[in-house]
Design a protein around this motif. Sequence first.
Motif, PDB file in Angstrom:
ATOM      1  N   VAL C   6      26.145 -14.585   5.086  1.00  0.00           N
ATOM      2  CA  VAL C   6      25.060 -14.766   6.056  1.00  0.00           C
ATOM      3  C   VAL C   6      25.650 -14.721   7.460  1.00  0.00           C
ATOM      4  O   VAL C   6      26.614 -15.443   7.731  1.00  0.00           O
ATOM      5  CB  VAL C   6      24.381 -16.142   5.844  1.00  0.00           C
ATOM      6  CG1 VAL C   6      23.379 -16.420   6.968  1.00  0.00           C
ATOM      7  CG2 VAL C   6      23.705 -16.204   4.489  1.00  0.00           C
ATOM      8  N   ILE C   7      25.108 -13.874   8.328  1.00  0.00           N
ATOM      9  CA  ILE C   7      25.548 -13.878   9.738  1.00  0.00           C
ATOM     10  C   ILE C   7      24.337 -14.186  10.609  1.00  0.00           C
ATOM     11  O   ILE C   7      23.449 -13.354  10.778  1.00  0.00           O
ATOM     12  CB  ILE C   7      26.166 -12.539  10.168  1.00  0.00           C
ATOM     13  CG1 ILE C   7      27.114 -12.016   9.094  1.00  0.00           C
ATOM     14  CG2 ILE C   7      26.907 -12.702  11.495  1.00  0.00           C
ATOM     15  CD1 ILE C   7      27.592 -10.610   9.362  1.00  0.00           C
ATOM     16  N   ASP C   8      24.301 -15.404  11.117  1.00  0.00           N
ATOM     17  CA  ASP C   8      23.174 -15.856  11.931  1.00  0.00           C
ATOM     18  C   ASP C   8      23.683 -16.999  12.805  1.00  0.00           C
ATOM     19  O   ASP C   8      24.206 -17.979  12.274  1.00  0.00           O
ATOM     20  CB  ASP C   8      22.038 -16.336  11.015  1.00  0.00           C
ATOM     21  CG  ASP C   8      20.781 -16.721  11.793  1.00  0.00           C
ATOM     22  OD1 ASP C   8      20.792 -16.661  13.027  1.00  0.00           O
ATOM     23  OD2 ASP C   8      19.786 -17.077  11.134  1.00  0.00           O
ATOM     24  N   PRO C   9      23.598 -16.919  14.099  1.00  0.00           N
ATOM     25  CA  PRO C   9      23.000 -15.833  14.873  1.00  0.00           C
ATOM     26  C   PRO C   9      23.959 -14.675  15.090  1.00  0.00           C
ATOM     27  O   PRO C   9      25.156 -14.877  15.210  1.00  0.00           O
ATOM     28  CB  PRO C   9      22.732 -16.507  16.224  1.00  0.00           C
ATOM     29  CG  PRO C   9      23.837 -17.534  16.353  1.00  0.00           C
ATOM     30  CD  PRO C   9      24.098 -18.020  14.943  1.00  0.00           C
ATOM     31  N   ILE C  10      23.411 -13.444  15.097  1.00  0.00           N
ATOM     32  CA  ILE C  10      24.154 -12.329  15.677  1.00  0.00           C
ATOM     33  C   ILE C  10      24.047 -12.553  17.182  1.00  0.00           C
ATOM     34  O   ILE C  10      22.934 -12.593  17.722  1.00  0.00           O
ATOM     35  CB  ILE C  10      23.519 -10.979  15.294  1.00  0.00           C
ATOM     36  CG1 ILE C  10      23.548 -10.770  13.767  1.00  0.00           C
ATOM     37  CG2 ILE C  10      24.196  -9.837  16.044  1.00  0.00           C
ATOM     38  CD1 ILE C  10      24.814 -10.172  13.215  1.00  0.00           C
ATOM     39  N   THR C  11      25.174 -12.729  17.831  1.00  0.00           N
ATOM     40  CA  THR C  11      25.138 -12.984  19.283  1.00  0.00           C
ATOM     41  C   THR C  11      25.365 -11.686  20.061  1.00  0.00           C
ATOM     42  O   THR C  11      25.537 -10.627  19.475  1.00  0.00           O
ATOM     43  CB  THR C  11      26.218 -14.003  19.688  1.00  0.00           C
ATOM     44  OG1 THR C  11      27.471 -13.489  19.262  1.00  0.00           O
ATOM     45  CG2 THR C  11      25.946 -15.348  19.033  1.00  0.00           C
ATOM     46  N   ARG C  12      25.389 -11.812  21.378  1.00  0.00           N
ATOM     47  CA  ARG C  12      25.516 -10.666  22.291  1.00  0.00           C
ATOM     48  C   ARG C  12      24.456  -9.606  22.019  1.00  0.00           C
ATOM     49  O   ARG C  12      24.732  -8.400  21.969  1.00  0.00           O
ATOM     50  CB  ARG C  12      26.928 -10.068  22.240  1.00  0.00           C
ATOM     51  CG  ARG C  12      27.930 -10.873  23.038  1.00  0.00           C
ATOM     52  CD  ARG C  12      29.319 -10.307  22.983  1.00  0.00           C
ATOM     53  NE  ARG C  12      29.952 -10.560  21.712  1.00  0.00           N
ATOM     54  CZ  ARG C  12      30.479  -9.625  20.942  1.00  0.00           C
ATOM     55  NH1 ARG C  12      30.483  -8.364  21.317  1.00  0.00           N
ATOM     56  NH2 ARG C  12      31.028  -9.950  19.789  1.00  0.00           N
ATOM     57  N   ILE C  13      23.272 -10.066  21.774  1.00  0.00           N
ATOM     58  CA  ILE C  13      22.115  -9.185  21.663  1.00  0.00           C
ATOM     59  C   ILE C  13      20.994  -9.943  22.352  1.00  0.00           C
ATOM     60  O   ILE C  13      21.182 -11.075  22.777  1.00  0.00           O
ATOM     61  CB  ILE C  13      21.688  -8.939  20.197  1.00  0.00           C
ATOM     62  CG1 ILE C  13      21.308 -10.278  19.539  1.00  0.00           C
ATOM     63  CG2 ILE C  13      22.789  -8.257  19.426  1.00  0.00           C
ATOM     64  CD1 ILE C  13      20.501 -10.131  18.289  1.00  0.00           C
ATOM     65  N   GLY C  15      17.820 -11.968  21.538  1.00  0.00           N
ATOM     66  CA  GLY C  15      16.963 -12.550  20.513  1.00  0.00           C
ATOM     67  C   GLY C  15      17.641 -13.047  19.258  1.00  0.00           C
ATOM     68  O   GLY C  15      18.864 -13.218  19.207  1.00  0.00           O
ATOM     69  N   HIS C  16      16.829 -13.258  18.261  1.00  0.00           N
ATOM     70  CA  HIS C  16      17.251 -13.973  17.063  1.00  0.00           C
ATOM     71  C   HIS C  16      17.322 -13.026  15.873  1.00  0.00           C
ATOM     72  O   HIS C  16      16.313 -12.658  15.297  1.00  0.00           O
ATOM     73  CB  HIS C  16      16.276 -15.116  16.785  1.00  0.00           C
ATOM     74  CG  HIS C  16      16.158 -16.061  17.949  1.00  0.00           C
ATOM     75  ND1 HIS C  16      17.082 -17.061  18.177  1.00  0.00           N
ATOM     76  CD2 HIS C  16      15.270 -16.143  18.964  1.00  0.00           C
ATOM     77  CE1 HIS C  16      16.742 -17.730  19.272  1.00  0.00           C
ATOM     78  NE2 HIS C  16      15.656 -17.187  19.780  1.00  0.00           N
ATOM     79  N   ARG C  18      19.252 -12.178  12.139  1.00  0.00           N
ATOM     80  CA  ARG C  18      20.062 -12.631  11.004  1.00  0.00           C
ATOM     81  C   ARG C  18      20.370 -11.417  10.147  1.00  0.00           C
ATOM     82  O   ARG C  18      19.475 -10.625   9.835  1.00  0.00           O
ATOM     83  CB  ARG C  18      19.289 -13.662  10.189  1.00  0.00           C
ATOM     84  CG  ARG C  18      19.860 -13.941   8.791  1.00  0.00           C
ATOM     85  CD  ARG C  18      19.021 -14.959   8.029  1.00  0.00           C
ATOM     86  NE  ARG C  18      19.406 -16.307   8.398  1.00  0.00           N
ATOM     87  CZ  ARG C  18      19.904 -17.224   7.541  1.00  0.00           C
ATOM     88  NH1 ARG C  18      20.064 -16.943   6.261  1.00  0.00           N
ATOM     89  NH2 ARG C  18      20.225 -18.426   7.961  1.00  0.00           N
ATOM     90  N   THR C  37      14.058 -13.767  13.182  1.00  0.00           N
ATOM     91  CA  THR C  37      13.571 -15.077  12.742  1.00  0.00           C
ATOM     92  C   THR C  37      12.703 -15.765  13.787  1.00  0.00           C
ATOM     93  O   THR C  37      12.587 -16.982  13.804  1.00  0.00           O
ATOM     94  CB  THR C  37      14.777 -15.966  12.380  1.00  0.00           C
ATOM     95  OG1 THR C  37      15.691 -15.958  13.485  1.00  0.00           O
ATOM     96  CG2 THR C  37      15.487 -15.432  11.148  1.00  0.00           C
ATOM     97  N   ILE C 533      29.196  -6.743  12.823  1.00  0.00           N
ATOM     98  CA  ILE C 533      28.635  -7.011  14.151  1.00  0.00           C
ATOM     99  C   ILE C 533      28.750  -5.771  15.030  1.00  0.00           C
ATOM    100  O   ILE C 533      27.828  -5.414  15.760  1.00  0.00           O
ATOM    101  CB  ILE C 533      29.371  -8.216  14.777  1.00  0.00           C
ATOM    102  CG1 ILE C 533      29.090  -9.469  13.937  1.00  0.00           C
ATOM    103  CG2 ILE C 533      28.959  -8.433  16.221  1.00  0.00           C
ATOM    104  CD1 ILE C 533      30.049 -10.613  14.214  1.00  0.00           C
TER     105      ILE C 533
END
Lengths: 378, 232, 548
Positions: C6-13, C15-16, C18, C37, C533
């Motif tokens: 599970v990768i959540d949060p994907i950052t450097r974007i 919004g939210h 997963r 999400t 990522i």
Amino acid sequence: MDSYNALYEQGVARLKQLQQLTPRMGESLQDKMEAKGISRRDFMKWSATVTSLLALPLSFQPLVAQAAEVSDRVPLIWLHMAECTGCSESLIRTDSPSLDTLIFDHVSVEYHETLMAASGMQAEENLEEAMETFKGNYLLCVEGAVPTANNGAFLRIGPKSETGLQVVTNAARNAAAIVSVGTCASFGGVQAAAPNPTGAKGVHEVVDRTVINLGGCPPSAKNIVGTLMYFIMFGKLPALDMFNRPKWAYGKRVHDNCERRGHFDAGEFVETFGDENAKDGFCLYKMGCKGPYTYNNCPTERFNAHTSWPVLAGHGCIGCSEPDFWDEMADFEKPLGRQIVKGLDASTDTVGAVILGASVLGIGAHAVTSIFAKSEEA
Amino acid sequence: MAQHSTVEKELVTYEREMIFPISVRILHWLRALAIVALALTGAYIAWPMFERPDDTNTLVQGWVRYLHLLTGFVFIGVTLVRGYLFLFTKETRERASFRDVFSLKSWIIQIKSYFWRGHLDKAGIYGPLQLTVYFGITVLAILASISGLVLYAYVYHHGLGGALRPMADMVVHFMGGLARVRYWHHVFAWAFVIFIPIHIYMVVWTGIRFKHNSVEVIITGYDYHKQPVKKG
Amino acid sequence: MGKRLVIDPITRIEGHLRIEVEVDDNNVIQKAWSSSTLWRGIEVILKGRSPYDVGLIAQRICGVCTYSHYRCSTEAVENALGIQIPYNARLLRSLMHSALIVHDHIVHFYHLHGLDWVDVVSALSADPAKAAKVALKYTDKPIAAGEGDLRAVQERAKGLVDSGRLGPFANAYWGNKTYRFTPEQNLIALSHYLKALEVQRTAAEMLAIFGGKSPHPQSIVVGGVTSVRDMLSPARLQEWKQKHDEVKDFIVRAYQADILMAAEAFGQEPSVLGGVNVKSFMSTAEFDIGDGNVLFKGGVIMNGDFSKVEDIDPSQIAEDVTHAWYKADGPQHPFDGTTIPKQTDMVERDTLNGKLPTLDQDGKYSWVKSPRYKGEPVEVGPLSSILVNYVHGNKRVVDAVDGFLKRSGLPFEALLTTLGRTAGRLLQTILVSEFEEETFQALLTNLKSDETTYVKPEFDETKEFKGHAMVEAPRGTLSHWIRIKDGKVQNYQAVVPTTWNAGPVDANGKVGPYEASLVGLKLEEPTKPLEVIRIIHSFDPCMACSVH
Ligand code: HEM
Ligand code: HEM
Ligand code: NFV
Ligand code: SF4
Ligand code: SF4
Ligand code: F3S
Ligand SMILES: [Mg+2]
């Protein structure tokens, strides 16, 4: 003046407190600035700007400068709720060339999903670690509204799939201060506009602590950075207005300092976009400008390093720093009296005119009937 | 007080009765004037409809706003004094009308009378509907004044404006924004505008219908009542 | 049975987002699921409002590609009401649009995507003198890459690392083997990361000159543009030109150089040489300044057939919500689309990080709908635009692509990769930045005889209208669809670039671009999923956009 003296003392005490924290960066600000090619002179100029931006007497300038130097010890946690990231985008456009990055360094960004390198589990660890290490000392900024319908299920974050509501109440508990950045976090914003399908609310409605509200969709970079600077310098919240917005930024209406105000007073108005009056820069009141009911410093501070602001670009203010402005200020291209009354398909003026007309008709009917009515009284 | 005078015409005797003392009359006309001026200037503020003059030194909007505020303060003053008189003057006939307001029978009588049925009998000088309307107008006046003062406090930051600011902040907070205050001020203005023609008509109509001096009464203060015919 | 990550949060974007993947024993991804999400319900909120207001509200779908929705929404209304805006207004809108694209792409490459390519820690061991020489390989006039500049940057980074608190750089994937830059190359890119912070500000100011502010400009209305005074001011025009020159300089001397450097360094890195697994591409025409002078043509390439490109048929677009958290009877055309939330629960599962709530892959699992063209998933974005125009034979694009392939020594096929997707974004940036000069010239010429910026709309509120608009937003083809009745919005639907790319699998089991791009990817160390990522970032995800 006395209150300023007291504030000054508070600032000095706060600085001492900050200086006692062990420096996290080995370098002094001086070195850092040299590394960035910023001279001491540039820096002093910048701190003078910040001083006047915060509406403080110039005697505060050395304090601002010193605060900037030690402020790299103030950890910042920035959470994203239901939002569009426009507020973060506004922050990254902060001006005073080259100093933006410096401020980034100062306020140690412990967690900010748009900027941080780590993702997933690693991001989660960073957040937990920062909340533990800086318990009671971190600044919490929130961008976006908190969905509360269905127990907050419309927003889920992180590996454990917590709701936004859980994440924000958790982080608020041990924050030194909480800042709602933007109208979404402050008052619910666009997702809270009717019919507010997710039950979106401002942060202050879900945490039982004082929250500074930086209205604006988005607020200018100046208003965000200035507020952070105030907290860093004095270790307390700035004076707030009736909606907990810092007075230094939201103390005056847009209309009070608008460059077109002379035309308003002279009765010179744009009648259609792009007409001769528009070319002459007349007032946009009749185009629906909500500057008279909106508290913000857009006319004086403007956006994007003083480049412009909505009224300069020929569009009225839509009241973006006010609570519920999406509903309250619509229709955006009409003045208040000509707006559509919510729930009715007509404007206040139409309703008023109809009732007036009906009354006059009623009067006429009554009068005519009176002539023929057989009086029972002699 | 009620004076008796006999008019020798057609053997009908009229009774001349002082209804409104000079204070009430002056206040009424001051207030009437203020309302008309406020409605006109307010309408301009809401939708500035005149073409601009050729020189920018004439502050049309500025002057209109100035007039609006000036008359606004007159209006507030009158409302206060009038309210005081109504409540505290020794003369009890105005207050006597309260009895009618709480009497269902009086209501029926008055409403019937407007539909050409029966006479108008009342304990004081106003019918129950009348008093209620006048009371409503007073409430309206208070609301218009408060919302007006709140708007004022954000335009003028010193003196009275500055002093009113904390109160204004409270109102704005309660209303959820200055735009709401302005909006309601606008609605109140409409209520006044609608009141004027109905009011004037009713006054004139009752005069004709019930054959008394209802128009003159607010000018001269006197009403005339037909007395039972006295054989001379 | 595969192992789930599970990768959540994907950052450097924005919004939210997963991402969940299932890897086999060799750590090769077998299946992937993409989910946003957060739901805000903007399409629901837009209903019942004045068509004059929707642009401002729709703009709040996203503050990153701010203006895309503002413009698209306003033009959907104009299309419905049959309004032709004045030429000046078209040009001003184009200028604002190009400023947005350039800004967005610079921020994406350096500040969002950059750290997937650049190992900040490795830059510490670089030799600045050597790095300055390396920089000259990719351009003869490097920016912020002289020996002194690089040494200063390096010292600054050192200070940060020494302090033990890395701030935004903490706990990341430094040292991962798929980082392919040499320490010197990393240092150059790091220097540009900092320089780009300044440049993006300038690009945003270009948008603000005619837009009033950025993000969320406020100068477009149904019928035209309001910033007539800025347009007529020589000082403002000059300001724009000056900023344009600065930004373009950076694009050519830094951004382009860095992509060439990446093409060289990552040319053999398997984890970036796949990632384009949906082989249909769609893109709409954009930057039309009249007289047939259009920068990008529109079209669709279906199922990897690069021999032809067909015109977009708007009636062939439909959104499927089989696996999205909405209720609907089947795929819906946006004119009649509905947005009725129907959220279901997550499923508890064993993952590489212990027991966690996970996506219900057999049921509904995302707030993103699944748009389909003729029933097929398509990829949208700068790469699609470049491909569509290349196949069209659009000279400007063909020259740019051929020139880039020649300089980088890569074959055409290299474009159909994660690396190619990132390079495509650079090519679009260069083309847009060059074309905005032409747009600016066209404006100057037209201003000699015409100052009109607005036509007053004629709007018979008793009639019904419907209309749509398509614009090429930074992340790809964006369309807004509106129905108007009784003077108000009766129905509103937005079909957004990231919706096309990030949507879940559809009723027919057809997988969208995000989910497809990850299949077959081998992970170095699954609990530190940099490769995932990086691929996802190459699309430039914007979840606020995708769900709205
Ligand atoms: C019968 C009583 C009154 C009427 C009919 C009236 C009417 C109006 C109207 C129609 C407006 C324009 C509102 C809009 O924007 O739609 C207005 C504005 C205003 N009124 Fe009144 N008003 C009354 C009493 C007062 C009083 C008592 C005051 C306070 C002294 C006052 C102060 C103001 C102010 C300050 C404004 C705003 C002016 C500006 O923003 O430039 N008004 N009024
Ligand atoms: C033909 C002209 C008019 C006549 C004969 C008339 C008569 C009266 C009378 C007899 C009363 C009750 C006494 C009183 O409370 O003062 C009254 C009240 C009132 N009138 Fe008039 N009126 C006239 C015109 C107007 C106009 C033009 C306005 C306003 C624009 C106005 C506003 C009021 C108000 C607000 C009250 C009620 C509250 C009060 O003062 O206690 N009147 N009028
Ligand atoms: N996807 C998307 Fe946007 C873009 N570009 C939309 O139209 O970013 Ni927020
Ligand atoms: S306040 Fe406005 S800019 Fe900020 S997140 Fe909300 S919608 Fe976006
Ligand atoms: S443009 Fe708006 S803010 Fe400026 S003077 Fe006119 S009404 Fe006031
Ligand atoms: S719309 Fe917002 S940006 Fe300022 S001018 Fe009005 S408060
Ligand atoms: Mg949609």
